[in-house]
Design a protein around this motif. Structure first.
Motif, PDB file in Angstrom:
ATOM      1  N   VAL A  47       0.846  -1.188   0.000  1.00 48.66           N
ATOM      2  CA  VAL A  47       0.000   0.000   0.000  1.00 48.66           C
ATOM      3  C   VAL A  47       0.883   1.239   0.000  1.00 48.66           C
ATOM      4  CG1 VAL A  47      -1.835   1.224   1.244  1.00 48.66           C
ATOM      5  CG2 VAL A  47      -1.747  -1.276   1.298  1.00 48.66           C
ATOM      6  N   HIS A  48       0.682   2.111  -0.959  1.00 45.94           N
ATOM      7  CA  HIS A  48       1.398   3.384  -1.106  1.00 45.94           C
ATOM      8  C   HIS A  48       2.855   3.226  -1.565  1.00 45.94           C
ATOM      9  CE1 HIS A  48      -2.040   5.356   0.571  1.00 45.94           C
ATOM     10  NE2 HIS A  48      -1.908   4.774   1.747  1.00 45.94           N
ATOM     11  N   PHE A  49       3.243   2.068  -2.089  1.00 42.01           N
ATOM     12  CA  PHE A  49       4.584   1.887  -2.637  1.00 42.01           C
ATOM     13  C   PHE A  49       4.633   0.591  -3.438  1.00 42.01           C
ATOM     14  CE2 PHE A  49       4.908  -1.022   0.786  1.00 42.01           C
ATOM     15  CZ  PHE A  49       5.967  -1.865   0.519  1.00 42.01           C
ATOM     16  N   ASP A  50       5.710   0.404  -4.207  1.00 43.25           N
ATOM     17  CA  ASP A  50       5.946  -0.841  -4.943  1.00 43.25           C
ATOM     18  C   ASP A  50       7.111  -1.562  -4.293  1.00 43.25           C
ATOM     19  OD1 ASP A  50       3.923  -0.437  -6.847  1.00 43.25           O
ATOM     20  OD2 ASP A  50       5.244   0.877  -8.019  1.00 43.25           O
ATOM     21  N   ALA A  51       6.900  -2.812  -3.902  1.00 41.51           N
ATOM     22  CA  ALA A  51       7.943  -3.580  -3.225  1.00 41.51           C
ATOM     23  C   ALA A  51       8.949  -4.107  -4.238  1.00 41.51           C
ATOM     24  CB  ALA A  51       7.321  -4.739  -2.459  1.00 41.51           C
ATOM     25  N   ASP A  52      10.218  -4.157  -3.830  1.00 41.07           N
ATOM     26  CA  ASP A  52      11.242  -4.731  -4.686  1.00 41.07           C
ATOM     27  C   ASP A  52      11.301  -6.246  -4.469  1.00 41.07           C
ATOM     28  OD1 ASP A  52      12.293  -4.638  -2.142  1.00 41.07           O
ATOM     29  OD2 ASP A  52      14.290  -4.026  -2.777  1.00 41.07           O
ATOM     30  N   ALA A  53      12.012  -6.927  -5.352  1.00 45.52           N
ATOM     31  CA  ALA A  53      12.091  -8.394  -5.318  1.00 45.52           C
ATOM     32  C   ALA A  53      12.740  -8.902  -4.031  1.00 45.52           C
ATOM     33  CB  ALA A  53      12.855  -8.903  -6.531  1.00 45.52           C
ATOM     34  N   LYS A  54      13.706  -8.150  -3.505  1.00 45.44           N
ATOM     35  CA  LYS A  54      14.394  -8.566  -2.286  1.00 45.44           C
ATOM     36  C   LYS A  54      13.420  -8.633  -1.100  1.00 45.44           C
ATOM     37  CE  LYS A  54      18.129  -7.102   0.764  1.00 45.44           C
ATOM     38  NZ  LYS A  54      19.055  -6.020   1.099  1.00 45.44           N
ATOM     39  N   LEU A  55      12.551  -7.649  -0.964  1.00 47.87           N
ATOM     40  CA  LEU A  55      11.571  -7.628   0.113  1.00 47.87           C
ATOM     41  C   LEU A  55      10.557  -8.763  -0.052  1.00 47.87           C
ATOM     42  CD1 LEU A  55      10.294  -6.318   2.608  1.00 47.87           C
ATOM     43  CD2 LEU A  55       9.105  -4.741   1.067  1.00 47.87           C
ATOM     44  N   ILE A  56      10.082  -8.982  -1.256  1.00 44.24           N
ATOM     45  CA  ILE A  56       9.119 -10.058  -1.521  1.00 44.24           C
ATOM     46  C   ILE A  56       9.752 -11.412  -1.223  1.00 44.24           C
ATOM     47  CG2 ILE A  56       7.716 -11.184  -3.303  1.00 44.24           C
ATOM     48  CD1 ILE A  56       6.670  -8.427  -2.443  1.00 44.24           C
ATOM     49  N   ASP A  57      11.017 -11.603  -1.599  1.00 46.26           N
ATOM     50  CA  ASP A  57      11.730 -12.855  -1.297  1.00 46.26           C
ATOM     51  C   ASP A  57      11.845 -13.069   0.209  1.00 46.26           C
ATOM     52  OD1 ASP A  57      12.081 -13.764  -3.842  1.00 46.26           O
ATOM     53  OD2 ASP A  57      14.168 -13.101  -4.023  1.00 46.26           O
ATOM     54  N   HIS A  58      12.169 -12.007   0.928  1.00 44.79           N
ATOM     55  CA  HIS A  58      12.302 -12.087   2.390  1.00 44.79           C
ATOM     56  C   HIS A  58      10.977 -12.535   3.014  1.00 44.79           C
ATOM     57  CE1 HIS A  58      13.679 -11.066   6.426  1.00 44.79           C
ATOM     58  NE2 HIS A  58      12.543 -10.407   6.598  1.00 44.79           N
ATOM     59  N   VAL A  59       9.887 -11.935   2.573  1.00 44.74           N
ATOM     60  CA  VAL A  59       8.562 -12.279   3.106  1.00 44.74           C
ATOM     61  C   VAL A  59       8.216 -13.728   2.765  1.00 44.74           C
ATOM     62  CG1 VAL A  59       6.092 -11.777   2.876  1.00 44.74           C
ATOM     63  CG2 VAL A  59       7.729  -9.890   3.098  1.00 44.74           C
ATOM     64  N   ASN A  60       8.437 -14.130   1.529  1.00 51.09           N
ATOM     65  CA  ASN A  60       8.096 -15.493   1.118  1.00 51.09           C
ATOM     66  C   ASN A  60       8.918 -16.550   1.852  1.00 51.09           C
ATOM     67  OD1 ASN A  60       5.955 -15.120  -0.695  1.00 51.09           O
ATOM     68  ND2 ASN A  60       7.374 -14.482  -2.296  1.00 51.09           N
ATOM     69  N   LYS A  61      10.196 -16.279   2.084  1.00 49.46           N
ATOM     70  CA  LYS A  61      11.040 -17.241   2.815  1.00 49.46           C
ATOM     71  C   LYS A  61      10.523 -17.461   4.228  1.00 49.46           C
ATOM     72  CE  LYS A  61      15.352 -16.529   0.332  1.00 49.46           C
ATOM     73  NZ  LYS A  61      16.689 -15.953   0.362  1.00 49.46           N
ATOM     74  N   ARG A  62      10.114 -16.385   4.877  1.00 44.26           N
ATOM     75  CA  ARG A  62       9.585 -16.521   6.238  1.00 44.26           C
ATOM     76  C   ARG A  62       8.226 -17.223   6.232  1.00 44.26           C
ATOM     77  NH1 ARG A  62      12.175 -13.560  10.500  1.00 44.26           N
ATOM     78  NH2 ARG A  62      10.812 -14.906  11.702  1.00 44.26           N
ATOM     79  N   LEU A  63       7.383 -16.887   5.259  1.00 52.34           N
ATOM     80  CA  LEU A  63       6.052 -17.499   5.203  1.00 52.34           C
ATOM     81  C   LEU A  63       6.125 -18.998   4.904  1.00 52.34           C
ATOM     82  CD1 LEU A  63       3.932 -14.804   3.324  1.00 52.34           C
ATOM     83  CD2 LEU A  63       3.970 -15.303   5.769  1.00 52.34           C
ATOM     84  N   ASP A  64       7.156 -19.430   4.204  1.00 54.13           N
ATOM     85  CA  ASP A  64       7.318 -20.854   3.908  1.00 54.13           C
ATOM     86  C   ASP A  64       7.486 -21.681   5.178  1.00 54.13           C
ATOM     87  OD1 ASP A  64       7.049 -20.447   1.210  1.00 54.13           O
ATOM     88  OD2 ASP A  64       9.203 -20.462   0.793  1.00 54.13           O
ATOM     89  N   LYS A  65       7.866 -21.050   6.278  1.00 52.72           N
ATOM     90  CA  LYS A  65       8.069 -21.752   7.548  1.00 52.72           C
ATOM     91  C   LYS A  65       6.768 -21.910   8.351  1.00 52.72           C
ATOM     92  CE  LYS A  65      12.749 -19.995   7.822  1.00 52.72           C
ATOM     93  NZ  LYS A  65      13.686 -19.133   8.524  1.00 52.72           N
TER      94      LYS A  65
END
Length: 100
Positions: free
Chosen positions: A8-26
């Motif tokens: 919301v109010h910005f575009d996320a970069d690939a590094k941030l999305i990767d960080h979120v996905n790695k944590r969510l995989d757990k």
């Protein structure tokens, strides 16, 4: 497990999305019946030029929903704090269910 990441109010970069996905995989380690996860990453600039980064996580399991929200100066830190809080809540809920 359906995962949706919203910014919301910005575009996320690939590094941030990767960080979120790695944590969510757990997450399935802590609860085996997760049906969906929603992550909201928001920029908040109320009254001042200082922009706080907010991370909200919603986890859906049958008959229950977990929600956590944290705010800090970076998205990674906000998400990590929210994720740790979420894991604690999920563990507590699982222990409560097993005791009954």
């Amino acid at each position: 497990m359906n995962t949706r990441i919203n910014t919301v109010h910005f575009d996320a970069d690939a590094k941030l999305i990767d960080h979120v996905n790695k944590r969510l995989d757990k997450l399935p380690v802590f609860h085996d019946r997760i049906t969906g996860v929603e992550v909201y990453l928001k920029l908040d600039n109320i009254a001042h030029q200082i922009k706080d980064k907010i991370a909200e996580i919603k986890v859906y399991v049958p008959h229950h929903q977990f929600f956590v929200k944290h705010e800090s100066k970076s998205f990674e830190e906000s998400f990590d704090l929210a994720f740790d809080s979420l894991v604690t809540r999920m563990k507590r809920q699982k222990e409560k269910v097993q005791q009954n």
